[in-house]
Design an enzyme around this catalytic site. Structure first.
Site, short mmCIF file in Angstrom:
data_model
loop_
_atom_site.label_atom_id
_atom_site.label_comp_id
_atom_site.label_asym_id
_atom_site.label_seq_id
_atom_site.Cartn_x
_atom_site.Cartn_y
_atom_site.Cartn_z
N GLY A 170 0.74 -1.30 0.05
CA GLY A 170 0.06 0.00 0.02
C GLY A 170 0.85 1.48 0.07
O GLY A 170 1.67 1.42 0.83
N VAL A 182 -0.53 6.81 3.96
CA VAL A 182 0.26 6.34 5.11
C VAL A 182 1.42 5.49 4.67
O VAL A 182 2.56 5.82 5.22
CB VAL A 182 -0.70 5.56 5.79
CG1 VAL A 182 0.01 4.68 6.95
CG2 VAL A 182 -1.67 6.17 6.46
N GLY A 183 1.18 4.65 3.83
CA GLY A 183 2.56 3.85 3.38
C GLY A 183 3.60 4.67 2.76
O GLY A 183 4.63 4.51 3.21
N ARG A 235 -0.06 4.96 -9.36
CA ARG A 235 0.48 5.76 -8.35
C ARG A 235 1.78 5.41 -8.09
O ARG A 235 2.63 6.24 -7.74
CB ARG A 235 -0.26 5.03 -7.11
CG ARG A 235 -0.56 5.84 -5.77
CD ARG A 235 -1.40 5.47 -4.77
NE ARG A 235 -2.17 6.65 -4.53
CZ ARG A 235 -3.06 6.53 -3.47
NH1 ARG A 235 -3.36 5.65 -2.69
NH2 ARG A 235 -3.57 7.70 -2.88
N VAL A 251 -3.04 -0.93 3.56
CA VAL A 251 -3.64 -0.81 2.32
C VAL A 251 -5.38 0.24 2.95
O VAL A 251 -5.35 0.29 3.95
CB VAL A 251 -4.34 -1.98 1.59
CG1 VAL A 251 -3.08 -2.67 1.25
CG2 VAL A 251 -4.98 -2.95 2.72
N SER A 279 -2.74 -0.36 8.46
CA SER A 279 -4.21 0.02 8.19
C SER A 279 -4.80 -0.05 9.76
O SER A 279 -4.51 -0.49 10.50
CB SER A 279 -4.87 -0.84 7.31
OG SER A 279 -4.29 -0.80 6.11
N THR A 280 -5.90 0.85 9.48
CA THR A 280 -6.82 1.06 10.79
C THR A 280 -7.79 0.14 10.57
O THR A 280 -8.48 0.04 9.48
CB THR A 280 -7.61 2.42 10.79
OG1 THR A 280 -6.41 3.44 10.96
CG2 THR A 280 -8.31 2.54 12.02
N CYS A 323 -10.84 9.37 7.34
CA CYS A 323 -10.90 8.28 8.54
C CYS A 323 -11.82 8.56 9.60
O CYS A 323 -12.51 7.64 10.26
CB CYS A 323 -9.59 8.26 8.62
SG CYS A 323 -8.18 7.30 7.94
N LYS A 335 -15.32 7.14 8.95
CA LYS A 335 -15.26 5.61 8.86
C LYS A 335 -14.83 4.75 10.09
O LYS A 335 -15.69 3.78 10.54
CB LYS A 335 -14.50 5.23 7.67
CG LYS A 335 -13.03 4.49 7.97
CD LYS A 335 -12.17 4.26 6.83
CE LYS A 335 -10.77 4.25 7.04
NZ LYS A 335 -10.05 3.48 8.19
#
Ligand code: NAD
Ligand code: UGA
Length: 479
Positions: free
Chosen positions: A12, A16-17, A42, A93, A134-135, A280, A283
């Site tokens: 990912g 973040v990644g 990307r 991800v 990931s969260t 975030c 979600k």
């Protein structure tokens, strides 16, 4: 016994990644970092020579990329090789809210996490530490462990072994590099102490040991959701009070300052705005709501869901105020939108308040001209579904009354964007919007012209002296 770590993989290459691995690579020059993604476009942008094309805009990121890229930091689509050679694999991800099926609208869609775990199960060799970056909903680690264990049973690679850890990320966009460089804490949840120590050794290259917290894996997963829920709750709280300010004559800035002096409350995260956005907060709260509902904790679920409900209501409230102030109709009126990103210093528009507010105004028949220093026209088009609206053809606009239209403006410096505008609506707190020449702008607008400042960033005296009407979030007095 310490296991020597040489190669790190991150699945990912997103908000973040990308920045997280770049920071780690800059702090740990002896380790190799392979950041992989299925999105070829990307990855090509991460490898672009022109640093202004990086897929993520973050102050300070370009400098770190120059220092690390193609030295000990590599971006590619070769998941197989990156996983095979990795001692530690971060799964970073996307985990958006499910749109269909069981838990739709609340629970996280884990299909990308599951796919990543399957790739790890397929290609990993030897002993591998798998880290949830990931969260994720509480107990997701269990799912990952199950998938990885199935690889052990079905594989002839008898030597493969895994440990799964939770290491949620707390960076905020726009300040990601600063946050990564000097985090309030690094949270590592897990069962195997040795694996936790291995992961912490990476962070110890720059994070003081006392800031590295060890917890059990479920506490770590829940702490991340709770942290975002508490932050979002502060925004909904202060925004709800701003509505009271507007009808009572109190001023939200003064109220925030006064309560923020209480050391138990603290002064951060008390700026009233157009409602929280970002990928975030919503979600993660809905995830918490789903969890509470699943365990029959209805009151808990209702409490947290109200944080999201207030946010939606608050955005609708702002749209309504704009229409009301403009004599109850914005049909065929030119409105300039300043700022589309969900906050300043990012090109991210996910869940931006600007999307809902612009859609409301388009539904009312307005002609919008939208400018953001970092958000591209195609991104705005995606967010507003341009096909639903007609294109604004300069002065010869023939929008129908049911759905307005919008156009993009790359620049504001020549002030042409303000020609014949009835109102300016500030939705993101970009620095350049603080320094506008209101005298000049006012001459170009249609009187009685309005400025709607949802971020409290304009100089109120200058706006008023220029003969413009001003509405500011949480201001009880007619500014
Ligand atoms: P993102 O959408 O920007 O990036 C995710 C990337 O993962 C995408 O580029 C996607 O192509 C890639 N991907 C998906 N499935 C893949 C697979 N099977 N193999 C390889 N690549 C795959 O998301 P993000 O903003 O970086 O967020 C990632 C996670 O971090 C989320 O769980 C989010 O909640 C959490 N988080 C985000 C932030 C933030 O500020 N954005 C902060 C803290 C935590
Ligand atoms: C947030 C958290 O701050 C991070 O700790 C977390 O890692 C991240 O979510 C995540 O998990 O994704 P982020 O969404 O990037 O970070 O940005 P914030 O600075 O938290 O802002 C969120 C929203 O609240 C923005 O729309 C912002 O404009 C709004 N906000 C923030 C306010 O309206 N007022 C404030 O005082 C602060």
């Amino acid at each position: 016994m310490e296991i020597p770590i040489q190669t790190i993989c991150c699945i990912g290459a997103g908000y973040v990644g990308g920045p997280t691995m770049t920071m780690m690579a800059s702090k740990c020059p002896d380790l190799i970092f392979n950041v992989v993604d299925i999105n070829e476009k990307r990855i090509a942008l991460w490898n672009n020579e022109d640093l202004s094309k990086l897929p993520v805009f973050e102050p300070g990121l370009q400098e770190l990329i120059v220092k690390t890229r193609n030295k000990n930091l590599f971006f590619s689509t070769n998941l197989k090789e990156a996983i095979k050679s990795a001692d530690i694999i971060f799964i970073s991800v996307n985990t958006p809210t499910k749109t269909k099926g069981l838990g739709a609208g609340k629970s996280s869609d884990l299909k990308w996490v599951e796919a990543s775990a399957r790739e790890v199960a397929r290609y990993a060799t030897g002993y591998t530490i798998v880290v949830e970056k990931s969260t994720l909903p509480v107990r997701t680690a269990e799912v990952i462990v199950n998938i990885l264990n199935s690889a052990k049973t079905n594989s002839k690679r008898e030597e493969i072994r895994f440990d799964v850890l939770s290491n949620p990320e707390f960076l905020a966009e726009g300040t990601a590099i600063k946050d990564l460089d000097n985090p309030d804490r690094v949270l590592i949840g897990g069962e195997n102490k040795n694996a936790m120590i291995e992961l912490s050794n990476i962070y110890k290259a720059w994070v003081p040991e006392e800031k590295i917290l060890f917890t059990n894996i479920w506490s770590s997963e829940l702490a991340k959701l709770t942290s975002n829920a508490f932050l979002a709750q502060r925004i909904s709280s202060i925004n709800s009070i701003s509505a009271i300010c507007e009808v009572t004559g109190a001023d939200i800035r003064e109220v925030s300052r006064a309560i923020g002096k209480d050391s138990r409350i603290g002064s951060k995260f008390l700026d009233s705005g157009p409602g929280f956005g970002g990928s975030c907060f919503k979600k993660d709260i809905l995830n918490l709501v789903y969890l509470a509902e699943y365990f029959g904790l209805t009151e808990v679920a209702n409490f947290w869901e109200s944080v999201v409900q207030i946010n939606t209501w608050h955005q609708e409230r702002i749209s309504e105020i704009i229409v009301k102030k403009l004599f109850g109709t914005v049909t065929n009126k030119k409105l300039v939108i300043l700022g589309f990103a969900f906050k300043a210093n990012t090109n991210d528009t996910r869940e931006s308040a600007a999307i809902n507010i612009c859609k409301d105004l388009l539904n009312e028949g307005a002609n919008l001209v939208i400018h953001d220093p970092k958000v591209t026209e195609s991104q705005i088009e995606n967010d507003l579904n341009k096909n639903d609206t007609k294109s604004l053809d300069n002065d010869d606009c023939s929008c129908d009354e049911k759905s307005g239209c919008w156009e993009y403006s790359k620049f504001i410096y020549n002030h042409e964007i303000f020609n014949n505008a009835h109102a300016i609506i500030i939705l993101t707190e970009w620095e350049e919007f603080r320094r506008l020449n209101w005298k000049l702008i006012s001459k170009k607008m249609v009187p009685p012209a309005w400025v709607f400042d949802s971020r409290s960033i304009v100089n109120t005296e200058e706006v008023k002296d220029a003969g413009l009407n001003l509405w500011r979030i949480g201001s009880g007095l007619e500014d």
